[in-house]
Scaffold this active site. Structure first.
Site, PDB file in Angstrom:
ATOM      1  N   ARG A 102       0.842  -1.193   0.000  1.00  0.00           N
ATOM      2  CA  ARG A 102       0.000   0.000   0.000  1.00  0.00           C
ATOM      3  C   ARG A 102       0.876   1.241   0.000  1.00  0.00           C
ATOM      4  O   ARG A 102       1.842   1.326   0.757  1.00  0.00           O
ATOM      5  CB  ARG A 102      -0.918   0.008   1.230  1.00  0.00           C
ATOM      6  CG  ARG A 102      -2.008  -1.055   1.191  1.00  0.00           C
ATOM      7  CD  ARG A 102      -3.072  -0.710   0.149  1.00  0.00           C
ATOM      8  NE  ARG A 102      -4.115  -1.723   0.081  1.00  0.00           N
ATOM      9  CZ  ARG A 102      -4.147  -2.713  -0.812  1.00  0.00           C
ATOM     10  NH1 ARG A 102      -3.156  -2.823  -1.703  1.00  0.00           N
ATOM     11  NH2 ARG A 102      -5.135  -3.571  -0.833  1.00  0.00           N
ATOM     12  N   GLU A 142      -2.879   7.859  -5.675  1.00  0.00           N
ATOM     13  CA  GLU A 142      -2.957   7.187  -6.973  1.00  0.00           C
ATOM     14  C   GLU A 142      -4.189   7.650  -7.742  1.00  0.00           C
ATOM     15  O   GLU A 142      -5.240   7.858  -7.134  1.00  0.00           O
ATOM     16  CB  GLU A 142      -2.989   5.661  -6.780  1.00  0.00           C
ATOM     17  CG  GLU A 142      -1.731   5.132  -6.136  1.00  0.00           C
ATOM     18  CD  GLU A 142      -1.786   3.640  -5.855  1.00  0.00           C
ATOM     19  OE1 GLU A 142      -0.750   3.071  -5.460  1.00  0.00           O
ATOM     20  OE2 GLU A 142      -2.871   3.036  -6.032  1.00  0.00           O
ATOM     21  N   HIS A 188       0.563   0.298 -10.280  1.00  0.00           N
ATOM     22  CA  HIS A 188      -0.326  -0.557  -9.485  1.00  0.00           C
ATOM     23  C   HIS A 188      -0.852  -1.739 -10.314  1.00  0.00           C
ATOM     24  O   HIS A 188      -2.059  -1.973 -10.424  1.00  0.00           O
ATOM     25  CB  HIS A 188      -1.497   0.255  -8.928  1.00  0.00           C
ATOM     26  CG  HIS A 188      -2.056  -0.334  -7.657  1.00  0.00           C
ATOM     27  ND1 HIS A 188      -2.395   0.430  -6.563  1.00  0.00           N
ATOM     28  CD2 HIS A 188      -2.346  -1.616  -7.311  1.00  0.00           C
ATOM     29  CE1 HIS A 188      -2.879  -0.352  -5.604  1.00  0.00           C
ATOM     30  NE2 HIS A 188      -2.852  -1.602  -6.036  1.00  0.00           N
TER      31      HIS A 188
END
Length: 304
Positions: A240, A269, A288
């Site tokens: 994370r 993000e 990601h």
């Protein structure tokens, strides 16, 4: 029963089927929904009883105007985009899929590490650019290359992914240190050493993050934590973005105290143009995608 998927494109850009969910009720799939416009989110949920989401947040305000909602199901492992406390108060179930990405994310963490060790992408681009053909020597390399055997890797978080990373690292001949909240009896045969966080940071050549974001872990990799790491150490984050203070890592990279940073996640993000990590040549950043192998998405689809 009305069912809504808020952001289906990320999980299924067209190569998987929604038929399993569609068989359960009246299904509406949106490829993308605003991450910030609660009015749009609420309007799309409408009278639905079930909503699926990957990154689109479902807040208390959204739940307040969607009275039929009975289930919020994550198309992911993390459920931090849902106000779980509000859902509990309202009797709304929140579900996630905890193990679909174990193999893919652990593999990706090691892929980041291997790229840092060998700079394969850079050297391939160099060859295609003609540098090898024009080189007077039989071979060349532009970076010091790193062998992992006998190096020490510190794993923070020892769930399914962290434990899998440990096994892969042992296959390279690495020594494995672990920091985790709970040491379970079944870990006794894993051949790893459990240490307090500070001792792990100071003893590891590579530190890799595999824990969830909680009040205790948010911002855990900050200036003080980085100062405890070995000079030239490598930091990997496929967990994370909230675990890491981006500016602190950027400072450590610019100073040379941190050798490399490999991350598939950042604090905000999608990454913002002013993120300080974008100015670091020794930061390897990906968008990601550790969880998005075809096999991983197929497992996720199968349990939706």
């Amino acid at each position: 029963m009305k069912i809504v998927v808020l952001d289906g494109y990320t999980e299924n850009p067209g190569d998987l089927s929604w038929d399993g969910i569609a068989a359960l009720g009246d299904l509406t799939v949106y490829d993308r929904t605003s991450l910030t416009d609660e009015g749009e989110i609420a309007a799309r949920i409408g009278e639905a009883e079930v909503v699926y989401t990957n990154k689109t947040p479902v807040s208390r305000a959204v739940m307040d105007v969607c009275p039929n909602l009975k289930l919020i199901s994550m198309l992911a492992t993390g459920y931090n985009v849902v106000d779980v406390a509000a859902a509990k108060e309202k009797g709304i179930l929140v579900a996630n899929v905890p193990v679909y990405g174990t193999y893919s994310v652990s593999q990706f963490a090691i892929a980041l590490l291997l790229e840092i060790c060998h700079h394969i992408g850079h050297h391939s681009a160099s060859v295609h650019n003609g540098d090898w053909a024009a080189n007077p020597d039989w071979c060349y390399w532009d970076y010091p290359l790193i062998e992992l055997a006998d190096k020490t890797i510190g794993i923070i978080g020892y769930g399914h992914i962290g434990r899998r990373v440990a096994r892969i690292a042992q296959g390279f001949g690495m020594q494995v240190l672990v920091n985790t909240r709970t040491v379970r009896p079944e870990y006794a045969s894993d051949g790893v050493t459990f240490l307090p966080l500070d001792e792990l940071l100071s003893s590891s050549d590579i530190v890799t993050l595999h824990c969830i974001a909680t009040d205790e872990t948010r911002g855990m990799i900050n200036d003080a934590a980085l100062a405890k790491m070995k000079p030239g150490a490598v930091l990997i984050n496929t967990a994370r973005g909230a675990l890491v203070e981006d500016a602190a890592v950027a400072r450590a990279l610019h100073s040379g105290h941190l050798g490399f940073f490999g991350a598939d996640v950042v604090s905000v993000e999608p990454i913002r143009p002013n993120n300080p990590l974008l100015g670091c040549d020794n930061a390897l950043l990906t968008p990601h995608i550790a969880w998005t192998t075809a096999e991983s998405l197929a497992r996720l689809s199968a349990v939706m």
